[in-house]
Every structure is written in C-alpha cells, then in structure tokens.
Design a protein around this motif. Sequence first.
Motif, PDB file in Angstrom:
ATOM      1  N   ASP A  28       0.484  -0.987  -0.519  1.00  0.00           N
ATOM      2  CA  ASP A  28      -0.314  -0.400   0.280  1.00  0.00           C
ATOM      3  C   ASP A  28       1.215   0.949   0.013  1.00  0.00           C
ATOM      4  N   GLU A  29       0.597   1.886  -0.221  1.00  0.00           N
ATOM      5  CA  GLU A  29       0.662   3.867  -0.114  1.00  0.00           C
ATOM      6  C   GLU A  29       2.115   3.860   0.921  1.00  0.00           C
ATOM      7  N   GLY A  30       2.096   3.057   2.204  1.00  0.00           N
ATOM      8  CA  GLY A  30       2.447   3.962   3.761  1.00  0.00           C
ATOM      9  C   GLY A  30       4.099   2.331   2.747  1.00  0.00           C
ATOM     10  N   ASP A  31       4.351   1.053   2.361  1.00  0.00           N
ATOM     11  CA  ASP A  31       5.111   0.491   2.364  1.00  0.00           C
ATOM     12  C   ASP A  31       5.888   0.725   0.702  1.00  0.00           C
ATOM     13  N   PHE A  32       5.117   1.635   0.340  1.00  0.00           N
ATOM     14  CA  PHE A  32       5.885   2.142  -0.658  1.00  0.00           C
ATOM     15  C   PHE A  32       6.947   2.915  -0.260  1.00  0.00           C
ATOM     16  N   TRP A  33       6.727   3.841   0.557  1.00  0.00           N
ATOM     17  CA  TRP A  33       7.992   4.278   1.095  1.00  0.00           C
ATOM     18  C   TRP A  33       8.635   3.400   2.612  1.00  0.00           C
ATOM     19  N   GLU A  34       7.953   2.740   2.493  1.00  0.00           N
ATOM     20  CA  GLU A  34       9.500   1.576   3.239  1.00  0.00           C
ATOM     21  C   GLU A  34       9.967   0.848   2.087  1.00  0.00           C
ATOM     22  N   LEU A  35       9.264   0.405   0.891  1.00  0.00           N
ATOM     23  CA  LEU A  35      10.592   0.021  -0.209  1.00  0.00           C
ATOM     24  C   LEU A  35      11.487   0.939  -0.790  1.00  0.00           C
ATOM     25  N   ALA A  36      11.105   2.234  -0.487  1.00  0.00           N
ATOM     26  CA  ALA A  36      11.892   3.324  -0.896  1.00  0.00           C
ATOM     27  C   ALA A  36      12.922   3.085  -0.610  1.00  0.00           C
ATOM     28  N   GLU A  37      12.754   3.043   1.289  1.00  0.00           N
ATOM     29  CA  GLU A  37      14.095   3.310   2.449  1.00  0.00           C
ATOM     30  C   GLU A  37      15.236   1.624   2.078  1.00  0.00           C
ATOM     31  N   CYS A  38      14.470   0.917   1.570  1.00  0.00           N
ATOM     32  CA  CYS A  38      15.106  -0.707   1.192  1.00  0.00           C
ATOM     33  C   CYS A  38      15.964  -0.096   0.059  1.00  0.00           C
ATOM     34  N   MET A  39      15.626   0.275  -0.900  1.00  0.00           N
ATOM     35  CA  MET A  39      16.294   0.684  -2.980  1.00  0.00           C
ATOM     36  C   MET A  39      17.372   1.954  -2.621  1.00  0.00           C
ATOM     37  N   LEU A  40      16.825   2.580  -1.319  1.00  0.00           N
ATOM     38  CA  LEU A  40      18.358   3.876  -1.167  1.00  0.00           C
ATOM     39  C   LEU A  40      19.569   2.738  -1.117  1.00  0.00           C
ATOM     40  N   PRO A  41      20.200   3.725  -1.951  1.00  0.00           N
ATOM     41  CA  PRO A  41      21.438   3.166  -1.842  1.00  0.00           C
ATOM     42  C   PRO A  41      22.400   3.490  -1.004  1.00  0.00           C
ATOM     43  N   GLU A  42      23.516   2.795  -0.454  1.00  0.00           N
ATOM     44  CA  GLU A  42      23.931   2.794   0.981  1.00  0.00           C
ATOM     45  C   GLU A  42      24.281   4.248   1.337  1.00  0.00           C
ATOM     46  N   ARG A  43      24.515   4.783  -0.387  1.00  0.00           N
ATOM     47  CA  ARG A  43      25.836   6.340  -0.519  1.00  0.00           C
ATOM     48  C   ARG A  43      25.109   7.199  -1.641  1.00  0.00           C
ATOM     49  N   GLU A  44      25.162   8.268  -2.808  1.00  0.00           N
ATOM     50  CA  GLU A  44      24.703   9.166  -3.384  1.00  0.00           C
ATOM     51  C   GLU A  44      23.474   9.016  -3.816  1.00  0.00           C
TER      52      GLU A  44
END
Length: 175
Positions: free
Chosen positions: A118-134
């Motif tokens: 759901d919409e909330g999980d999209f932010w969770e997904l974005a957090e997971c996808m964020l690379p360690e830097r840059e």
Amino acid sequence: MLKQTRSPTVHRIYQEFIEEYPTVEALAEADREELIEIIQPLGLYNYRADAFIEIGERTADGGLPEDEDLLSDLPQVGPYVLNATLCFGFGEERPIMDTNVERIYSRVFQNSGVDEFDEGDFWELAECMLPEREARQYNLGLLDFGYSICTHSSPSCDECFASEYCGYYQNRDDG
DNA sequence: CTCCTGTATT
DNA sequence: AATACCGGAG
C-alpha cells in the motif's frame, strides 16, 4: 513548485521567480498579487503563494531550518517535500517517493513477489532501495529515468537498461 | 480525457 | 478513501 507540476513548466518560470525572490526574506515581503502573476502558469497558485509567503515570514530569521520537525511544520510541506528538501537541499541520505518512483518500482517489481504494497509500504520500499551512499544522485537518477524512459504512457522499454529483469517488460503482451 | 518530482481537509 | 486545488502538456 514541482508538486503536481511537470518540470518543464517549472523551468519556464523559475528564472524570473528566483531573480524576484532570491531569499526567504524576499518571499516574506513579497506582494501576493505580483507573486501569483509569476507563478500562475504552475497552477495551484493560491496555495503556493500563501505558502511561499508564510514560509518566508517564518524562516526569514535564520533561513530554512535543516530540522525535520521544523520543516514539517511549514505549510505545504508533506512527506515528499520534506525528504526532497533534506536530500536535495541539505545532502541527507533520504529516499523520495512520488508518482514517478511509485510507477518505476511498480513496474520493475511487477509479478516479482514484492509487487503488493500500500502507500505506506511504498515509503518502506523506497527506504530499502536507497543505496548506501549517493542518495541524492540515486534519487535524481530515478526522477530523470521516470521522465525520460519509464514514462507513464508508452515507456521506452527498448532503450531501458532494466528491461532484462523488469517485471513490466517481461510480462508484456507482445514481443 | 489523464497526468504531473503532493498536501490538507473532510 | 475521496476531494479540492490548478494550469499545461500529452
């Protein structure tokens, strides 16, 4: 300015805007009608004008705060603008989630087992996808990608680097 | 007609 | 969850 507004539209008025209001102090003292005249092509100009002026008034002393809670208190600053400001403006490692990012991830992960959120999980997904830097580079790349390749209608899958593993492309009807 | 680097209100 | 805000581009 980019809320529900395409980047080329913003680009057209940005130069004049920033020349007229180069600082938050200038925004604090802006004439509402003159401000609206400049930002009118963006749409949503009543809200935007009031928000610009109020943000100017409330931040004229010291400039935009880098603090998450203080930024969130400002008018028209929601989850997206908060993270975009902290990442693009202040260099923090933050994910962004908007209709573009949502569309990109939905396509790539289609029928992959992680395609139901759901919409909330999209932010969770974005957090997971964020690379360690840059994070900044990654997020800007995401937006450029959504604008130029993974567009809403008729995306350029033939030019896409990810088509080999993209659920949307792999599940397409024709060859 | 829908959509766009959304948010606030109901 | 739905809607108002809003012009401009596809």
